[in-house]
Design an enzyme around this catalytic site. Structure first.
Site, PDB file in Angstrom:
ATOM      1  N   GLU A  52      -3.638   7.527  -4.409  1.00  0.00           N
ATOM      2  CA  GLU A  52      -4.097   7.005  -5.726  1.00  0.00           C
ATOM      3  C   GLU A  52      -5.152   7.745  -6.124  1.00  0.00           C
ATOM      4  O   GLU A  52      -6.272   7.944  -5.396  1.00  0.00           O
ATOM      5  CB  GLU A  52      -4.069   5.629  -5.607  1.00  0.00           C
ATOM      6  N   ARG A  76       0.807  -1.220  -0.006  1.00  0.00           N
ATOM      7  CA  ARG A  76      -0.077   0.114   0.026  1.00  0.00           C
ATOM      8  C   ARG A  76       0.828   1.218   0.118  1.00  0.00           C
ATOM      9  O   ARG A  76       1.845   1.003   0.450  1.00  0.00           O
ATOM     10  CB  ARG A  76      -0.882  -0.023   1.266  1.00  0.00           C
ATOM     11  N   HIS A 124      -1.062   0.527  -9.831  1.00  0.00           N
ATOM     12  CA  HIS A 124      -1.690  -0.428  -9.194  1.00  0.00           C
ATOM     13  C   HIS A 124      -2.252  -1.376  -9.859  1.00  0.00           C
ATOM     14  O   HIS A 124      -3.433  -1.690  -9.772  1.00  0.00           O
ATOM     15  CB  HIS A 124      -2.796   0.282  -8.187  1.00  0.00           C
TER      16      HIS A 124
HETATM   17  P1  NDP Z   1      -0.968 -11.450   4.744  1.00  0.00           P
HETATM   18  O1  NDP Z   1      -1.925 -11.018   5.855  1.00  0.00           O
HETATM   19  O2  NDP Z   1      -0.944 -12.926   4.564  1.00  0.00           O
HETATM   20  O3  NDP Z   1       0.309 -11.064   5.307  1.00  0.00           O
HETATM   21  C1  NDP Z   1       0.790 -10.026   5.984  1.00  0.00           C
HETATM   22  C2  NDP Z   1       2.363 -10.034   6.344  1.00  0.00           C
HETATM   23  O4  NDP Z   1       2.806  -8.812   6.583  1.00  0.00           O
HETATM   24  C3  NDP Z   1       2.347 -11.054   7.635  1.00  0.00           C
HETATM   25  O5  NDP Z   1       3.751 -11.640   7.215  1.00  0.00           O
HETATM   26  C4  NDP Z   1       2.506 -10.160   8.525  1.00  0.00           C
HETATM   27  O6  NDP Z   1       3.441 -10.831   9.658  1.00  0.00           O
HETATM   28  C5  NDP Z   1       3.285  -8.690   8.331  1.00  0.00           C
HETATM   29  N1  NDP Z   1       2.843  -7.686   8.905  1.00  0.00           N
HETATM   30  C6  NDP Z   1       1.804  -7.209   9.112  1.00  0.00           C
HETATM   31  N2  NDP Z   1       1.643  -5.834  10.017  1.00  0.00           N
HETATM   32  C7  NDP Z   1       3.143  -5.918  10.141  1.00  0.00           C
HETATM   33  C8  NDP Z   1       3.771  -4.809  10.592  1.00  0.00           C
HETATM   34  N3  NDP Z   1       3.348  -3.844  11.313  1.00  0.00           N
HETATM   35  N4  NDP Z   1       5.245  -4.779  10.698  1.00  0.00           N
HETATM   36  C9  NDP Z   1       5.907  -5.910   9.768  1.00  0.00           C
HETATM   37  N5  NDP Z   1       5.208  -6.877   9.268  1.00  0.00           N
HETATM   38  C10 NDP Z   1       3.760  -6.742   9.285  1.00  0.00           C
HETATM   39  O7  NDP Z   1      -1.370 -10.630   3.786  1.00  0.00           O
HETATM   40  P2  NDP Z   1      -1.288 -10.807   2.356  1.00  0.00           P
HETATM   41  O8  NDP Z   1      -0.052 -11.467   1.968  1.00  0.00           O
HETATM   42  O9  NDP Z   1      -2.451 -11.671   1.548  1.00  0.00           O
HETATM   43  O10 NDP Z   1      -1.506  -9.371   1.504  1.00  0.00           O
HETATM   44  C11 NDP Z   1      -0.603  -8.574   2.014  1.00  0.00           C
HETATM   45  C12 NDP Z   1      -1.060  -7.016   1.326  1.00  0.00           C
HETATM   46  O11 NDP Z   1      -0.666  -7.027   0.103  1.00  0.00           O
HETATM   47  C13 NDP Z   1      -2.406  -6.727   1.389  1.00  0.00           C
HETATM   48  O12 NDP Z   1      -2.928  -6.416   2.620  1.00  0.00           O
HETATM   49  C14 NDP Z   1      -2.460  -5.526   0.190  1.00  0.00           C
HETATM   50  O13 NDP Z   1      -2.385  -4.442   1.140  1.00  0.00           O
HETATM   51  C15 NDP Z   1      -1.436  -5.904  -0.566  1.00  0.00           C
HETATM   52  N6  NDP Z   1      -1.786  -6.176  -1.728  1.00  0.00           N
HETATM   53  C16 NDP Z   1      -1.444  -5.574  -2.913  1.00  0.00           C
HETATM   54  C17 NDP Z   1      -1.867  -5.524  -4.246  1.00  0.00           C
HETATM   55  C18 NDP Z   1      -1.414  -4.880  -5.220  1.00  0.00           C
HETATM   56  O14 NDP Z   1      -2.140  -4.880  -6.331  1.00  0.00           O
HETATM   57  N7  NDP Z   1      -0.239  -4.113  -5.321  1.00  0.00           N
HETATM   58  C19 NDP Z   1      -2.725  -6.872  -4.232  1.00  0.00           C
HETATM   59  C20 NDP Z   1      -3.139  -7.524  -3.432  1.00  0.00           C
HETATM   60  C21 NDP Z   1      -2.506  -7.177  -2.135  1.00  0.00           C
HETATM   61  P3  NDP Z   1       3.011 -10.250  11.149  1.00  0.00           P
HETATM   62  O15 NDP Z   1       1.520 -10.335  11.475  1.00  0.00           O
HETATM   63  O16 NDP Z   1       3.811 -11.343  11.875  1.00  0.00           O
HETATM   64  O17 NDP Z   1       3.742  -8.804  11.348  1.00  0.00           O
END
Ligand code: NDP
Length: 318
Positions: A261, A232, A279
């Site tokens: 965006e 994001r 995006h």
């Molecule tokens: P998941 O929930 O599977 O993974 C999120 C990861 O981020 C976890 O490993 C989590 O680990 C980590 N995380 C969360 N908060 C923090 C933090 N504050 N600091 C460090 N690490 C953090 O999500 P997905 O992989 O399915 O999707 C991730 C994101 O990708 C979506 O939420 C979306 O925003 C973005 N996305 C973008 C797209 C695009 O078109 N560019 C398309 C699809 C998704 P932990 O909880 O241990 O910190």
């Protein structure tokens, strides 16, 4: 028998609309001229919303739908949906995890290759006649054998790590909690950035990740380093990114997402150190079809038995 009413926020494919129209009376937000007048007539009747990761459900819309029971997100990221309010009101929220992992990983590889291998410049060199006029294009950087840091090793982050194997990288990662994976874990993001050639951001948006890629992280990545953001726009401090690129303290950036965006700052557009995408991380026919099917499946399952297939974690208990 009358169908339940649904408000559609943002776009939908023809396939999605055909399935929805068979099961719901659909109102489309962008086609409503006077929202307050519409809400006075229809607001109390709407039980379902379909939206996307960008638009979410604006607060005034949420308030105008007192009997809202389900929000189905057409995307995996749901930072634009106020889940605290949904939990308080007992509104189920679903999203589309997993079906887009591969495509977002492909987009990451696209940005990695385009950036390191100088795709923009080399393509322009070929197309403009510079090759004939000036000779060979300047050399670029190999993606092979680099240390690649993944910020957010979740569903998509893991798929990125898997698909990067063709470049024989050393993978390292930063998350809040250590994962059971064969990669080096860094509890400190700046320290990881210092060790990386490339930093890939793929966390959710929202308060806990807001601008966590700040000046210190960008400068730790360094003059030869590359930032890739497919998460994001809010995750990266865009002003600090522009300053780091302009001063040469950061080598380059491949960006699919931006703070405001669809606005992209002129400084990023003008920079020869950036590769920019609008995006499109998941934006292929195949992946959007899979996401659309799951988005509608969630709504049809809710209509059938009051549950959703893929709830967001915050609302899974509802
Ligand atoms: P998941 O929930 O599977 O993974 C999120 C990861 O981020 C976890 O490993 C989590 O680990 C980590 N995380 C969360 N908060 C923090 C933090 N504050 N600091 C460090 N690490 C953090 O999500 P997905 O992989 O399915 O999707 C991730 C994101 O990708 C979506 O939420 C979306 O925003 C973005 N996305 C973008 C797209 C695009 O078109 N560019 C398309 C699809 C998704 P932990 O909880 O241990 O910190």
């Amino acid at each position: 028998m009358s169908q339940p009413e649904l408000l559609q926020i943002g776009g939908a494919t023809a396939e999605m609309r055909a399935r929805l129209d068979a099961e719901f009376t659909v109102h489309v937000l962008s086609e409503i001229d006077d929202f307050d007048a519409w809400a006075a007539t229809h607001g109390a009747g709407v039980e379902a919303v379909m939206t996307n990761g960008h638009d979410g459900v604006p607060a005034h819309v949420m308030e105008a739908l007192p009997n809202l029971k389900v929000v189905s997100g057409y995307g995996v990221g749901y930072d634009a949906v106020d889940t605290d309010t949904c939990v308080a009101r007992g509104i189920k929220v679903s999203h589309t995890p997993n079906v887009l992992n591969g495509e977002v990983a492909n987009t990451t590889l696209l940005l990695l290759l385009a950036g390191l291998r100088n795709f923009r410049h080399d393509e322009a060199w070929a197309r403009s006649g510079d090759w004939e006029a000036k000779g060979n294009a300047p050399l670029s950087t190999s993606p092979d054998g680099k240390t690649i840091g993944i910020l957010g090793l979740g569903r998509i982050g893991q798929e990125i790590a898997d698909r990067l194997f063709v470049f024989n990288p050393e993978i390292v990662y930063h998350t809040r909690t250590r994962k059971d994976v064969p990669y080096t874990y860094y509890a400190d993001l700046v320290e990881m950035a210092r060790a990386c050639d490339v930093l890939v951001c793929i966390t959710p948006g929202g308060a806990s990740t807001n601008k966590i890629v700040n000046k210190d992280v960008l400068e730790a990545l360094g003059p030869e380093g590359m930032l890739i953001n497919v998460s994001r726009g809010s995750v990266v401090d865009e002003d600090a990114l522009i300053a780091a690129l302009d001063s040469g303290k950061l080598g380059m950036a491949g960006l699919d997402v931006f703070e405001r965006e669809p606005h992209i700052p002129d400084a990023l557009k003008a920079s020869d150190r950036t590769v920019l995408l609008p995006h499109v991380g998941s934006a292929t026919h195949e992946t959007r079809a899979a996401m659309g099917a799951l988005t509608v499946d969630n709504l049809l399952q809710w209509k059938a038995d009051g549950t959703v297939k893929t709830p967001v974690p915050e609302c899974a208990h509802l």
